[in-house]
Design a protein around this motif. Structure first.
Motif, PDB file in Angstrom:
ATOM      1  N   GLN A 113     -16.487 -18.239  -8.376  1.00  0.00           N
ATOM      2  CA  GLN A 113     -16.813 -19.471  -7.653  1.00  0.00           C
ATOM      3  C   GLN A 113     -15.636 -20.428  -7.608  1.00  0.00           C
ATOM      4  O   GLN A 113     -15.754 -21.545  -7.113  1.00  0.00           O
ATOM      5  CB  GLN A 113     -18.008 -20.163  -8.326  1.00  0.00           C
ATOM      6  N   GLY A 114     -14.495 -19.959  -8.118  1.00  0.00           N
ATOM      7  CA  GLY A 114     -13.299 -20.797  -8.116  1.00  0.00           C
ATOM      8  C   GLY A 114     -13.377 -21.941  -9.104  1.00  0.00           C
ATOM      9  O   GLY A 114     -12.826 -23.016  -8.851  1.00  0.00           O
ATOM     10  N   ALA A 115     -14.061 -21.703 -10.225  1.00  0.00           N
ATOM     11  CA  ALA A 115     -14.249 -22.775 -11.199  1.00  0.00           C
ATOM     12  C   ALA A 115     -13.914 -22.296 -12.601  1.00  0.00           C
ATOM     13  O   ALA A 115     -13.999 -21.106 -12.910  1.00  0.00           O
ATOM     14  CB  ALA A 115     -15.685 -23.284 -11.160  1.00  0.00           C
ATOM     15  N   ILE A 116     -13.526 -23.237 -13.436  1.00  0.00           N
ATOM     16  CA  ILE A 116     -13.323 -23.003 -14.866  1.00  0.00           C
ATOM     17  C   ILE A 116     -14.189 -23.994 -15.624  1.00  0.00           C
ATOM     18  O   ILE A 116     -14.144 -25.202 -15.367  1.00  0.00           O
ATOM     19  CB  ILE A 116     -11.851 -23.189 -15.271  1.00  0.00           C
ATOM     20  N   ASN A 117     -14.982 -23.477 -16.549  1.00  0.00           N
ATOM     21  CA  ASN A 117     -15.819 -24.312 -17.402  1.00  0.00           C
ATOM     22  C   ASN A 117     -15.080 -24.510 -18.721  1.00  0.00           C
ATOM     23  O   ASN A 117     -14.850 -23.554 -19.459  1.00  0.00           O
ATOM     24  CB  ASN A 117     -17.169 -23.629 -17.629  1.00  0.00           C
ATOM     25  N   LEU A 118     -14.698 -25.756 -19.013  1.00  0.00           N
ATOM     26  CA  LEU A 118     -13.918 -26.027 -20.211  1.00  0.00           C
ATOM     27  C   LEU A 118     -14.757 -25.988 -21.487  1.00  0.00           C
ATOM     28  O   LEU A 118     -14.218 -26.026 -22.596  1.00  0.00           O
ATOM     29  CB  LEU A 118     -13.234 -27.392 -20.088  1.00  0.00           C
TER      30      LEU A 118
END
Length: 513
Positions: A113-118
């Motif tokens: 989804q083109g995301a990074i969850n920190l």
């Protein structure tokens, strides 16, 4: 007479006589702690740091953020408002620029989804670089940041971004960490005319027109240094403070702690109310260790949705404020039902019949506890402050101490209009008439059993009056609570004489028996 010359007649209107005395607000809670203001999306709505802010509704509470685990203020406001009434002056000491944990550059990969969850909410100082390091990417150009939810999103190359889809990057950041709030932050200081922490309560009258009268610091008051500072502040603003015990403390340990120097319960202040034990409740707060993304990439914060333990003081404060408004500050907070709790975090034996019960032993040691019996619901239980049993004067009753505070401060504030007037019999009479009218009104309401204000010439020698000083006496007695009700029962054998003494049945003439 005025100094200006006048050859003629004039009328000068001179205010004279008694003035009404306005009763100070008693149902105002002073709350100091940590709030997740980073979760308030509108900076114009978020509460300011170390600023006493009045909260009178759920809308006002929203300025201090949602329920997020680890942050005391939203939970305390929820507990207070569950009791149905009362205002709070809130001071937030959580500063995300100081209270954070730093995460060094760590490898992350953009998902499909083109995301990074920190993995943390409330992030700041985010730095995104290539992996291996060498290129520092630009926020807004190469990626976007959702600081509240801790998400880094890729800006596609077609929109000007320079990070490839599915790329691995190095990210360093800070995340908001309420565990970094220290006792010193809660206690605060006065530096260069700036008031921080609970010291900000001192400026509440100047900014809001009244002081808080019930001081709490849930999650911090169990520490002896904070408990001591709260007691000092309560003396300064003429309030009472609620001090908590640590979680999972047995009744025996709570009583023993009354004699342990350096413990929060080791005080004999009539302004301290010792609250025991901590309470369980259903915690629906947000877990700030990251969110999940649904199929559309929308972040979904995780809610705890399980039972947890929290300080008792926040519920007691709400119950006290609600009772003040419903019945009066001269009513004891004891025997007041509390909403929102599930019960104490330790087992307690409660009985109004057994002097050996846990709740009775706790009350005998000057500790306010919780009462629960068949059909009673959870109730605040205890009339005495920490002054008991060291002090046996009536002001060890919480309601008596609070009533005296209201009377004293109300009269002091009402006297402002008499300050600096020329001393005369008229002035003395006006002050006495004002004070006695106020006292009579309190007697009519039930706040006082009896009382009067007087002027004793023996206490006002001419040399003292020449120095501009007047002394008045106030003799009052607030009603103590009916803590103990005793019946003396007698087996009276003489009452057996009534047997067989009923009147014989009389048959009317001409009637058939």
């Amino acid at each position: 007479m005025p100094a200006s010359f006048l050859h003629g007649v004039e009328v000068i209107e001179v205010p004279n006589g008694p003035v009404p005395v306005t009763v100070v607000k008693s149902a105002v809670i002073g709350l100091v702690g940590a709030a997740p203001t980073w979760a308030v999306t509108s900076p114009t709505v978020a509460a300011s740091l170390n600023v006493p802010t009045l909260v009178s509704s759920s809308l006002g509470a929203a300025a201090f953020g949602p329920l997020v685990r680890g942050y005391s203020i939203p939970y305390a406001l929820a507990a207070i408002q569950e009791q149905g009434a009362g205002q709070a002056i809130v001071v937030n000491v959580f500063d995300p620029t100081r209270h954070f944990t730093a995460i060094a550059a760590t490898a992350f990969t953009f998902n499909a989804q083109g995301a990074i969850n920190l993995g943390h909410m409330g992030v700041s100082s985010v730095v995104v670089t290539s992996n291996p390091a060498g290129t520092t990417y630009v926020a807004g150009t190469d990626y976007t940041l959702d600081a509240v939810n801790g998400l880094v999103r890729l800006v596609p190359s077609g929109s000007g971004g320079h990070i490839s889809a599915g790329a691995s990057v190095l990210i360093g950041f800070n995340y908001a960490d309420p565990s970094k709030v220290a006792d010193a932050d809660v206690i605060g200081a006065v530096t260069g005319g700036v008031y921080t922490g609970m010291q900000a309560f001192q400026i509440a009258y100047g900014t809001l027109g009244f002081f808080p009268k019930i001081l709490i610091a849930p999650g911090y008051s169990q520490d002896a240094t904070v408990a001591s500072a709260l007691t000092t502040m309560a003396t300064t603003v003429r309030a009472i403070t609620l001090i908590d015990s640590p979680p999972s403390t047995s009744a025996t340990a709570a009583i023993t702690n009354r004699g342990v120097v350096g413990n929060g319960f080791a005080t004999s202040s009539s302004r301290a109310i010792l609250c025991y034990p901590q309470e369980t409740f259903l915690d629906t707060g947000i877990v700030p260790t990251g969110v999940t993304l649904n199929a559309s990439g929308i972040p979904l914060p995780a809610q705890f949705n399980a039972n947890a333990v929290a300080p008792y003081s926040q519920w007691v404060a709400g119950a006290m404020a609600a009772k003040d408004l419903a019945q009066g500050y001269w009513w004891s907070p004891s025997n007041t039902e509390v909403d929102g709790m599930l019960g104490p975090d330790v087992q307690l034996y409660a009985s109004i019949l057994d002097p050996s019960s846990d709740v009775n032993n706790l009350n005998a040691a000057g500790i306010v506890t919780v009462f629960n019996a068949f059909g009673t619901g959870l109730r605040v239980w205890g009339n005495r402050s920490a002054a008991f049993p060291t002090s046996t004067t009536p002001d060890n009753f919480i309601s008596v101490r609070r009533t005296m505070d209201v009377i004293e401060e109300s009269l002091e504030l009402a006297m402002l209009q008499f300050i600096d007037q020329p001393i005369s019999n008229a002035l003395i009479d006006a002050i006495l008439a004002s004070a006695n009218a106020f006292i009579r009104s309190l007697i009519q309401r039930g706040a006082l059993v009896a009382g009067a204000a007087s002027f004793n010439p023996a206490e006002n020698p001419s040399t003292q009056i020449a120095g501009g000083q007047l002394v008045f006496d106030i003799d009052v007695m607030p009603p103590p609570p009916a803590e103990r009700i005793t019946f003396e029962a007698f087996i009276d054998v003489t009452l057996l004489q009534q047997l067989g003494q009923t009147s014989p049945i009389t048959v009317a003439a001409g009637a058939t028996a």
